[in-house]
Design a protein around this motif. Structure first.
Motif, PDB file in Angstrom:
ATOM      1  N   LYS A   1       3.862  -2.893  -4.231  1.00 14.58           N
ATOM      2  CA  LYS A   1       3.338  -3.933  -4.562  1.00 14.58           C
ATOM      3  C   LYS A   1       2.769  -3.938  -5.765  1.00 14.58           C
ATOM      4  O   LYS A   1       1.622  -3.268  -5.861  1.00 14.58           O
ATOM      5  CB  LYS A   1       2.752  -4.936  -3.373  1.00 14.58           C
ATOM      6  CG  LYS A   1       3.450  -4.772  -2.232  1.00 14.58           C
ATOM      7  CD  LYS A   1       4.641  -5.943  -2.021  1.00 14.58           C
ATOM      8  CE  LYS A   1       5.170  -6.310  -0.741  1.00 14.58           C
ATOM      9  NZ  LYS A   1       5.637  -5.175   0.025  1.00 14.58           N
TER      10      LYS A   1
ATOM     11  N   GLU B   1       1.604   0.139  -2.245  1.00 15.77           N
ATOM     12  CA  GLU B   1       3.060   0.109  -1.434  1.00 15.77           C
ATOM     13  C   GLU B   1       3.927  -0.658  -2.041  1.00 15.77           C
ATOM     14  O   GLU B   1       4.536  -1.535  -1.379  1.00 15.77           O
ATOM     15  CB  GLU B   1       2.403  -0.570  -0.195  1.00 15.77           C
ATOM     16  CG  GLU B   1       1.258   0.143   1.026  1.00 15.77           C
ATOM     17  CD  GLU B   1       1.775   1.488   1.348  1.00 15.77           C
ATOM     18  OE1 GLU B   1       2.997   1.670   1.460  1.00 15.77           O
ATOM     19  OE2 GLU B   1       0.861   2.166   1.793  1.00 15.77           O
TER      20      GLU B   1
ATOM     21  N   ILE C   1       0.169  -8.538  -5.674  1.00 10.78           N
ATOM     22  CA  ILE C   1      -0.953  -8.562  -5.171  1.00 10.78           C
ATOM     23  C   ILE C   1      -2.156  -9.264  -6.118  1.00 10.78           C
ATOM     24  O   ILE C   1      -2.143  -8.746  -7.064  1.00 10.78           O
ATOM     25  CB  ILE C   1      -1.675  -7.427  -4.417  1.00 10.78           C
ATOM     26  CG1 ILE C   1      -0.493  -6.437  -3.610  1.00 10.78           C
ATOM     27  CG2 ILE C   1      -3.035  -7.288  -4.014  1.00 10.78           C
ATOM     28  CD1 ILE C   1      -0.989  -5.249  -3.105  1.00 10.78           C
TER      29      ILE C   1
ATOM     30  N   TYR D   1      -4.404  -6.845   3.655  1.00 11.36           N
ATOM     31  CA  TYR D   1      -3.915  -7.901   2.654  1.00 11.36           C
ATOM     32  C   TYR D   1      -2.529  -7.772   2.852  1.00 11.36           C
ATOM     33  O   TYR D   1      -1.738  -9.071   2.758  1.00 11.36           O
ATOM     34  CB  TYR D   1      -4.607  -7.438   1.314  1.00 11.36           C
ATOM     35  CG  TYR D   1      -3.874  -8.521   0.154  1.00 11.36           C
ATOM     36  CD1 TYR D   1      -4.702  -9.441  -0.223  1.00 11.36           C
ATOM     37  CD2 TYR D   1      -2.779  -8.361  -0.260  1.00 11.36           C
ATOM     38  CE1 TYR D   1      -4.538 -10.414  -1.407  1.00 11.36           C
ATOM     39  CE2 TYR D   1      -2.090  -9.238  -1.096  1.00 11.36           C
ATOM     40  CZ  TYR D   1      -2.993 -10.077  -1.670  1.00 11.36           C
ATOM     41  OH  TYR D   1      -2.529 -11.058  -2.766  1.00 11.36           O
ATOM     42  N   VAL D   2      -1.830  -7.018   2.849  1.00 12.50           N
ATOM     43  CA  VAL D   2      -0.377  -6.729   2.889  1.00 12.50           C
ATOM     44  C   VAL D   2       0.200  -7.227   4.112  1.00 12.50           C
ATOM     45  O   VAL D   2       1.286  -7.983   4.009  1.00 12.50           O
ATOM     46  CB  VAL D   2       0.094  -5.208   2.446  1.00 12.50           C
ATOM     47  CG1 VAL D   2       1.689  -4.835   2.674  1.00 12.50           C
ATOM     48  CG2 VAL D   2      -0.290  -4.614   1.209  1.00 12.50           C
TER      49      VAL D   2
ATOM     50  N   MET E   1       0.393 -10.950   3.747  1.00 12.79           N
ATOM     51  CA  MET E   1       1.356 -11.492   2.277  1.00 12.79           C
ATOM     52  C   MET E   1       2.266 -12.537   2.785  1.00 12.79           C
ATOM     53  O   MET E   1       2.812 -12.551   3.800  1.00 12.79           O
ATOM     54  CB  MET E   1       1.880 -10.552   1.563  1.00 12.79           C
ATOM     55  CG  MET E   1       0.778  -9.727   0.984  1.00 12.79           C
ATOM     56  SD  MET E   1       1.695  -8.082   0.137  1.00 12.79           S
ATOM     57  CE  MET E   1       2.465  -8.983  -1.265  1.00 12.79           C
TER      58      MET E   1
ATOM     59  N   ASP F   1      -4.364  -2.731   3.129  1.00 12.26           N
ATOM     60  CA  ASP F   1      -3.415  -2.781   4.252  1.00 12.26           C
ATOM     61  C   ASP F   1      -3.393  -4.178   4.973  1.00 12.26           C
ATOM     62  O   ASP F   1      -2.342  -4.690   5.282  1.00 12.26           O
ATOM     63  CB  ASP F   1      -3.662  -1.562   5.399  1.00 12.26           C
ATOM     64  CG  ASP F   1      -3.401  -0.239   4.831  1.00 12.26           C
ATOM     65  OD1 ASP F   1      -2.394  -0.367   3.822  1.00 12.26           O
ATOM     66  OD2 ASP F   1      -3.685   0.681   5.333  1.00 12.26           O
TER      67      ASP F   1
END
Length: 681
Positions: free
Chosen positions: A604, A602, A556, A545-546, A549, A543
């Motif tokens: 990705k 998610e 990812i 990381y996202v 982005m 979460d």
């Protein structure tokens, strides 16, 4: 010579004539005969059998009524008596379970009529176990509702045909006798260890009776005029077989009660022998002499009150000189002092009680890091108390795939232990969870194989998994709150560190869950922790990381390797890092195998930086045009290079824009194994 032989024969003949007349007959039928209140089932003439027959004859009671067992009961006991089943321990569990049921019944009646409990010791709802080692007899006594004469005939002589038939059918298929109690025939497990059983019972509405049988096809019942009056309840006397003498050892009985009946609602006592020191009794003459000496001392004391200190010293000296001797005394030890706290409301249980219970149920000295105490309602009702240990069991990962290797959750039905095979209740990757599941509605008239497939157990398993994952998620959320500078309602400092400790011990288990549990894969993915190019020293989540982005980033990026330093220095990441893309560093041997099952998060998609066709989404039209021109310019070179190396060595040679300073790299095909995976394999 002939005369001597004839004389010898005559002597033998006279000797035989002098013996009492005897008659021998052999009954070839399957049903044992019943004569004069004695049952017999002659299967041999060895010393043990003959001794037992003599003991049975000695116990025959004149005037006892004889009853034949129901045909299916006789078949059942024949299976038990001749069973080679090794786990004979379950007989005690069944008897204690029956005693607990009897106590529950009288307690229920006492709610509306307190007089049914009687007076004095009769009001103590308890179970007592005692031993007669000399005569090889085990006694189990309860102060439950007891049985009338009719109850003894109905409950111990005939049983529900459905339960008996189901049990016999399972045994013929090679079923597990451990489940005998689940068919309503648990009492007969006594014949695993005993070859003669007496049941003495007193009900408030009837006289005290003795039920007795050696399982030979019949049983006898007679009014009890030889034993002490029970007042109310049941006393079972088990005359143990020669091969079952381990059950008259205190340590063995203590172990069995602790294992199977630790959380029975009623106290279970074991009579033990303990060596204590007692003062030696003086003879009367010595006593009189002491009295005279004390009288003189008293007189002297009155003459001189200043000598009080001396007198005190004298008395202390006399006390020290008193002689003692060692004596064996019988005492009642309470065996099940661990209470079933899962039956209480969570608000009524303290943290200390939860931790104490965890140590008792897990046999662990460390404290639990977290727990969940809840009651599930609906089609299947059950109560559960589950714990997450602070440290992983030392052999958890080594024995991960071994059947029956784990001893995690214990399944109870009405506080009676049924199974400790956690695979029935939790998936393998959550095998580190410890605790209790207790159901009053779980059906027991099925075999273990059917129980595993039963919808009720599947429902329990589903709810347990959700609760355990919620418990883990709460620890993870607390960690995030602690790290959020804008968070005003932060958890306690101890809670902030819990998930880090958990991840160190059980992170690999969650990765195994992502591989094995497709239904909960997305929930488990949220719990992953890892280092990355933008978080090289502190564990981060998907979460987070996202949330970091770049605009327009659709993938990812990750790379697997032996350690962070190796991954960070890899030429595969040159352009990604140059363009400020975050890359996940997978350093565990299981990580890359896990990524083969987790393709997106998610919406990705995951992209392995060591494989071909790595795409970066921030190219402008000018950059795309330049890449196309370069490929066309070096087309002949790439063809020559591929031909020179050989088609069997490489699938293609391309001009790439993923490098910054390194002139050339070898990447893996889209569906091939990476160099890191080949190293691991």
């Amino acid at each position: 010579m002939e005369r001597r032989a004839i004389a010898l024969l005559m002597v033998v003949g006279l000797a035989l004539l002098s013996l009492p007349a005897c008659h021998a007959s052999v009954d070839l039928s399957d049903t044992p005969k019943v004569e004069n209140g004695v049952t017999s089932s002659k299967v041999g003439t060895d010393t043990t059998t003959l001794d037992r027959e003599k003991e049975s004859i000695r116990k025959a009671r004149p005037g006892a009524q004889e009853f034949a067992f129901q045909a299916e009961v006789a078949r059942l006991m024949d299976i038990i008596i001749h069973s080679l089943y090794s786990n004979k321990d379950i007989f005690l569990r069944e008897l204690i379970s029956n005693a607990s049921d009897a106590l529950d019944k009288i307690r229920f009646l006492s709610l509306t009529d307190k007089t049914v409990l009687g007076e004095g010791d009769e009001t103590n709802l308890e179970i007592k176990i005692s031993l007669d080692t000399e005569n090889r007899v085990l006694y189990i006594r309860d102060r439950g509702i007891g049985m009338t004469k009719e109850d003894l005939i109905k409950n111990l002589g005939t049983i529900a045909k459905s339960g008996t038939s189901a049990f016999l059918e399972q045994m013929q298929k090679g079923g597990d006798m451990n489940l005998i109690g689940q068919f309503g025939v648990g009492f007969y497990s006594v014949y695993l260890v005993a070859d003669y059983v007496e049941v003495i019972s007193k009900h408030n509405d009837d006289k005290q009776y003795i039920w007795a049988s050696d399982a030979g096809g019949a049983f006898s019942i007679i009014e009890d005029t030889e034993n002490e009056q029970l007042g109310r309840g049941t006393l079972i006397k088990l005359h143990l077989k020669n091969e079952a003498l381990e059950y008259i050892e205190e340590s063995k009985l203590r172990e069995l009660v602790t294992r199977y009946s630790e959380f029975i609602n009623f106290p279970i006592y074991l009579q033990t022998e303990k060596e204590v020191e007692v003062p030696v009794e003086e003879e009367e003459a010595d006593a009189e002499k002491k009295d005279e000496e004390k009288a003189e001392d008293k007189k002297e004391g009155e003459e001189d009150e200043d000598d009080d200190g001396v007198d005190d010293e004298k008395e202390e000296s006399e006390e020290k000189d008193k002689k003692t001797r060692k004596e064996l005394r019988k005492e009642w030890d309470l065996l099940n002092d661990n209470k079933a706290i899962w039956l209480r409301k969570p608000s009524e249980v303290t943290t200390e009680e939860y931790q104490k219970f965890y140590k008792a149920v897990s046999r662990n000295t460390d404290e639990a890091i977290s727990w969940s105490h809840f009651k599930a309602e609906g089609d299947v009702e059950f109560k559960a108390l589950v714990y997450i240990p602070t440290t992983a069991p030392y052999d958890f990962y080594d024995k991960y795939y071994e059947k029956g290797a784990r001893n995690s959750l214990k399944l109870y039905v009405r506080r009676v232990f049924i199974s400790d095979d956690g695979t029935d209740l939790l998936p393998r990757f959550l095998g580190f969870v410890r605790g209790i599941v207790d159901s009053d509605t779980l059906p027991l008239n099925v075999s273990r194989e059917l129980l595993q497939q039963h919808a009720a157990l599947k429902t329990i398993k589903k709810k347990l998994v959700r609760k355990v994952l919620d418990m883990i998620k709460k620890m993870a959320d607390d960690e995030i709150k602690c790290n959020d500078e804008n968070e005003t309602d932060k958890p306690e400092e101890a809670d902030c560190k819990k998930y880090g400790t958990f991840w160190t011990q059980f992170g690999r288990a969650l990765k195994l869950g992502i591989i094995e549990d497709t239904n909960n894969r997305s929930r488990l993915a949220k719990l992953l922790r890892f280092y990355s190019s933008k978080s090289p020293e502190k564990l981060t989540s998907l979460d987070e990381y996202v949330g970091r982005m770049k605009e327009g980033q659709k993938q990812i990026y990750f790379l697997a390797g032996m350690n962070k330093e190796e991954i960070k220095a890899s030429p595969f990441l040159e352009r990604l890092l140059q363009k400020d893309y975050e890359v996940i560093y997978w350093t565990d041997v299981m990580d890359e195998y896990m990524m083969q099952h987790m393709l997106e998060y998610e919406d990705k998609k995951f992209a392995d930086a060591s494989k071909e066709d790595l795409k970066m989404t921030d190219k402008d039209e000018k950059e795309k045009k330049r890449d196309k021109e370069l490929k066309e310019e070096f087309k002949d070179l790439t063809k020559w290079w591929k031909k020179t190396i050989g088609d069997d060595k490489v699938t293609s040679v391309k001009v790439s824009n993923r490098l910054a300073t390194t002139p050339c790299i070898v990447v893996t095909g889209k569906f091939g194994q990476s160099a890191n995976m080949e190293r691991i394999m």
